[in-house]
Design a protein around this motif. Sequence first.
Motif, PDB file in Angstrom:
ATOM      1  N   GLN A   1      82.411  37.685  -2.548  1.00 18.94           N
ATOM      2  CA  GLN A   1      83.578  37.709  -1.645  1.00 18.94           C
ATOM      3  C   GLN A   1      84.586  36.648  -2.032  1.00 18.94           C
ATOM      4  O   GLN A   1      85.779  36.781  -1.782  1.00 18.94           O
ATOM      5  CB  GLN A   1      83.130  37.507  -0.192  1.00 18.94           C
ATOM      6  N   GLY A   2      84.118  35.602  -2.676  1.00 24.12           N
ATOM      7  CA  GLY A   2      85.024  34.550  -3.137  1.00 24.12           C
ATOM      8  C   GLY A   2      85.559  34.813  -4.528  1.00 24.12           C
ATOM      9  O   GLY A   2      86.136  33.913  -5.143  1.00 24.12           O
ATOM     10  N   GLY A   3      85.317  36.002  -5.054  1.00 22.77           N
ATOM     11  CA  GLY A   3      85.928  36.390  -6.329  1.00 22.77           C
ATOM     12  C   GLY A   3      85.078  36.076  -7.551  1.00 22.77           C
ATOM     13  O   GLY A   3      85.539  36.235  -8.688  1.00 22.77           O
ATOM     14  N   ILE A   4      83.848  35.627  -7.350  1.00 21.15           N
ATOM     15  CA  ILE A   4      83.000  35.315  -8.512  1.00 21.15           C
ATOM     16  C   ILE A   4      82.389  36.613  -9.029  1.00 21.15           C
ATOM     17  O   ILE A   4      81.763  37.366  -8.284  1.00 21.15           O
ATOM     18  CB  ILE A   4      81.951  34.238  -8.143  1.00 21.15           C
ATOM     19  N   GLN A   5      82.611  36.869 -10.303  1.00 21.33           N
ATOM     20  CA  GLN A   5      82.362  38.188 -10.879  1.00 21.33           C
ATOM     21  C   GLN A   5      81.051  38.318 -11.628  1.00 21.33           C
ATOM     22  O   GLN A   5      80.634  39.416 -11.960  1.00 21.33           O
ATOM     23  CB  GLN A   5      83.491  38.506 -11.877  1.00 21.33           C
ATOM     24  N   ASP A   6      80.440  37.178 -11.978  1.00 24.95           N
ATOM     25  CA  ASP A   6      79.270  37.234 -12.856  1.00 24.95           C
ATOM     26  C   ASP A   6      78.107  36.510 -12.173  1.00 24.95           C
ATOM     27  O   ASP A   6      78.095  35.282 -12.089  1.00 24.95           O
ATOM     28  CB  ASP A   6      79.616  36.574 -14.199  1.00 24.95           C
ATOM     29  N   ILE A   7      77.171  37.284 -11.642  1.00 23.56           N
ATOM     30  CA  ILE A   7      76.118  36.719 -10.791  1.00 23.56           C
ATOM     31  C   ILE A   7      74.743  37.182 -11.269  1.00 23.56           C
ATOM     32  O   ILE A   7      74.539  38.373 -11.553  1.00 23.56           O
ATOM     33  CB  ILE A   7      76.332  37.155  -9.309  1.00 23.56           C
ATOM     34  N   LEU A   8      73.826  36.221 -11.365  1.00 23.30           N
ATOM     35  CA  LEU A   8      72.429  36.539 -11.675  1.00 23.30           C
ATOM     36  C   LEU A   8      71.607  36.412 -10.396  1.00 23.30           C
ATOM     37  O   LEU A   8      71.572  35.320  -9.792  1.00 23.30           O
ATOM     38  CB  LEU A   8      71.890  35.560 -12.735  1.00 23.30           C
ATOM     39  N   LEU A   9      70.952  37.501  -9.983  1.00 21.65           N
ATOM     40  CA  LEU A   9      70.023  37.434  -8.853  1.00 21.65           C
ATOM     41  C   LEU A   9      68.650  37.106  -9.437  1.00 21.65           C
ATOM     42  O   LEU A   9      67.989  37.972 -10.021  1.00 21.65           O
ATOM     43  CB  LEU A   9      69.996  38.773  -8.098  1.00 21.65           C
ATOM     44  N   ALA A  10      68.242  35.843  -9.279  1.00 23.30           N
ATOM     45  CA  ALA A  10      67.014  35.369  -9.926  1.00 23.30           C
ATOM     46  C   ALA A  10      65.823  35.543  -9.006  1.00 23.30           C
ATOM     47  O   ALA A  10      65.029  34.613  -8.812  1.00 23.30           O
ATOM     48  CB  ALA A  10      67.179  33.908 -10.337  1.00 23.30           C
ATOM     49  N   TYR A  11      65.714  36.702  -8.431  1.00 26.68           N
ATOM     50  CA  TYR A  11      64.687  36.965  -7.424  1.00 26.68           C
ATOM     51  C   TYR A  11      64.444  38.472  -7.434  1.00 26.68           C
ATOM     52  O   TYR A  11      65.409  39.246  -7.418  1.00 26.68           O
ATOM     53  CB  TYR A  11      65.211  36.522  -6.054  1.00 26.68           C
ATOM     54  N   PRO A  12      63.181  38.908  -7.456  1.00 27.96           N
ATOM     55  CA  PRO A  12      62.941  40.355  -7.563  1.00 27.96           C
ATOM     56  C   PRO A  12      63.379  41.093  -6.301  1.00 27.96           C
ATOM     57  O   PRO A  12      62.937  40.736  -5.208  1.00 27.96           O
ATOM     58  CB  PRO A  12      61.416  40.453  -7.747  1.00 27.96           C
ATOM     59  N   PRO A  13      64.239  42.115  -6.434  1.00 28.76           N
ATOM     60  CA  PRO A  13      64.694  42.862  -5.246  1.00 28.76           C
ATOM     61  C   PRO A  13      63.665  43.941  -4.887  1.00 28.76           C
ATOM     62  O   PRO A  13      63.380  44.825  -5.685  1.00 28.76           O
ATOM     63  CB  PRO A  13      65.994  43.499  -5.719  1.00 28.76           C
ATOM     64  N   VAL A  14      63.116  43.860  -3.690  1.00 28.94           N
ATOM     65  CA  VAL A  14      62.075  44.812  -3.277  1.00 28.94           C
ATOM     66  C   VAL A  14      62.445  45.418  -1.924  1.00 28.94           C
ATOM     67  O   VAL A  14      62.806  44.690  -0.999  1.00 28.94           O
ATOM     68  CB  VAL A  14      60.703  44.097  -3.193  1.00 28.94           C
ATOM     69  N   GLY A  15      62.347  46.747  -1.847  1.00 32.23           N
ATOM     70  CA  GLY A  15      62.610  47.439  -0.574  1.00 32.23           C
ATOM     71  C   GLY A  15      63.927  48.202  -0.637  1.00 32.23           C
ATOM     72  O   GLY A  15      64.906  47.715  -1.211  1.00 32.23           O
ATOM     73  N   SER A  16      63.942  49.386   0.010  1.00 30.46           N
ATOM     74  CA  SER A  16      65.107  50.268  -0.142  1.00 30.46           C
ATOM     75  C   SER A  16      66.378  49.654   0.464  1.00 30.46           C
ATOM     76  O   SER A  16      67.481  49.852  -0.056  1.00 30.46           O
ATOM     77  CB  SER A  16      64.824  51.625   0.497  1.00 30.46           C
ATOM     78  N   LEU A  17      66.238  48.900   1.552  1.00 33.04           N
ATOM     79  CA  LEU A  17      67.438  48.314   2.168  1.00 33.04           C
ATOM     80  C   LEU A  17      68.067  47.295   1.219  1.00 33.04           C
ATOM     81  O   LEU A  17      69.289  47.257   1.027  1.00 33.04           O
ATOM     82  CB  LEU A  17      67.088  47.648   3.506  1.00 33.04           C
ATOM     83  N   LYS A  18      67.217  46.496   0.602  1.00 28.55           N
ATOM     84  CA  LYS A  18      67.725  45.484  -0.343  1.00 28.55           C
ATOM     85  C   LYS A  18      68.377  46.179  -1.541  1.00 28.55           C
ATOM     86  O   LYS A  18      69.422  45.751  -2.031  1.00 28.55           O
ATOM     87  CB  LYS A  18      66.576  44.595  -0.837  1.00 28.55           C
ATOM     88  N   LEU A  19      67.746  47.254  -2.022  1.00 25.22           N
ATOM     89  CA  LEU A  19      68.292  47.932  -3.207  1.00 25.22           C
ATOM     90  C   LEU A  19      69.672  48.524  -2.904  1.00 25.22           C
ATOM     91  O   LEU A  19      70.586  48.448  -3.726  1.00 25.22           O
ATOM     92  CB  LEU A  19      67.330  49.010  -3.699  1.00 25.22           C
ATOM     93  N   ALA A  20      69.813  49.092  -1.703  1.00 25.95           N
ATOM     94  CA  ALA A  20      71.113  49.678  -1.349  1.00 25.95           C
ATOM     95  C   ALA A  20      72.185  48.600  -1.307  1.00 25.95           C
ATOM     96  O   ALA A  20      73.296  48.769  -1.844  1.00 25.95           O
ATOM     97  CB  ALA A  20      71.005  50.374   0.004  1.00 25.95           C
ATOM     98  N   ARG A  21      71.827  47.475  -0.716  1.00 30.29           N
ATOM     99  CA  ARG A  21      72.778  46.367  -0.590  1.00 30.29           C
ATOM    100  C   ARG A  21      73.146  45.815  -1.981  1.00 30.29           C
ATOM    101  O   ARG A  21      74.300  45.510  -2.265  1.00 30.29           O
ATOM    102  CB  ARG A  21      72.085  45.283   0.233  1.00 30.29           C
ATOM    103  N   LEU A  22      72.116  45.708  -2.811  1.00 28.57           N
ATOM    104  CA  LEU A  22      72.309  45.182  -4.162  1.00 28.57           C
ATOM    105  C   LEU A  22      73.259  46.081  -4.976  1.00 28.57           C
ATOM    106  O   LEU A  22      74.172  45.605  -5.658  1.00 28.57           O
ATOM    107  CB  LEU A  22      70.935  45.107  -4.826  1.00 28.57           C
TER     108      LEU A  22
END
Length: 361
Positions: A74-95
């Motif tokens: 939201q602050g305009g940062i374009q390059d982000i590493l999510l260093a945490y395993p995304p698990v679950g359909s709600l998280k995947l949709a958000r991701l």
Amino acid sequence: MILDRPVETPALLLDLDVMEKNISRMADIARRGGVNLRPHIKTHKSLPIAHRQLVRGALGVTVATLAEAELMAQGGIQDILLAYPPVGSLKLARLLDLAAWIHLTVVVDSMDVARPLAAACKDRGMTLDVYVKVDTGLGRTGRSPEGAVELARELKQLEPLHLVGIMSHCGFSYGRQGSEELAEVAREDGQLMVQTKESLEKIGISIREVSVGSTPTCWTGELVPGVTEIRPGTYVFNDGNNVLLGIVGEEDCAASVLTTVISRPNPRRVVIDAGSKSVAKELSSLGPGYGIVKNLPGAVLERVYEEHGVIELPADSPQPAVGDLLEIIPNHICPVVNLFSEYILVRQGKVVGCWPIGARR
Ligand SMILES: Cc1ncc(COP(=O)(O)O)c(C=O)c1O
């Protein structure tokens, strides 16, 4: 620190001069070592701070949660590493909502995490860059170097994920002390990671990124050739643990908890208004108490209740009075930031403003 105006306590103070020095010093380490700097922003959860890290040369940021990723995006940062395993359909949709408009890279450490991620990407007609997490000794998430090679082999078949890197986090560096020992951890971790990359190349898998880092190892400046990226987080503020490790001084700690003395039951005891809701409840394996009490040598913050902290003084200590202000440098600053809604900004003893702390989940 004597402030030029009253601040209601407990408060989280941020010394901007010290923080800016830390940001520049780590940027110089990365530049000199020829590696990219991708700071972990779980420490500060703040856009103005992330922007300063980027202005000084960070190429992107690392996050632990989707809320942190969303705040940065939201602050305009374009390059982000999510260093945490995304698990679950709600998280995947958000991701994937997020990955639709920024460059998001995601870490995985098993096919159980990767398969649903790949399926969700396919459903949306999207591709996604991934890193494989390698466990080089912390014993948290991640695969052994050999297991990471096996996982990479399987991932290569799993469209539409693109394997672009491997990542370790040598958080076990907090169990070593002094720059010599910490440099050794950095070398061992870096060498294991570069060997893992070479093993991948032997089976025809080439990757772009070899990402490592914890603050203690990064401060040593020890970088194994072949490492491409470092991800220190705590360095932006430093904390009691970093002081006890012997790699920075108290004067390098940018964030502290300002607290008021509320009771003096006896000459050896000082009770303050900062308890576990302000300084958190993390002890350190390296020293006594819940943080460093500034300007009171030998004082130990021995006990914390929710709103009370109990400091024991040595026999010859100066005697703070009820109403006096004290500053605590917490052992671990990241969970402390998560307890406050704002930073009180300070420059040379002057209160110059405040910044909100977001994404506290
Ligand atoms: C995956 C990962 N990378 C980097 C970091 C940053 O390490 P440090 O807090 O030592 O700066 C952390 C911190 O927990 C982490 O979990």
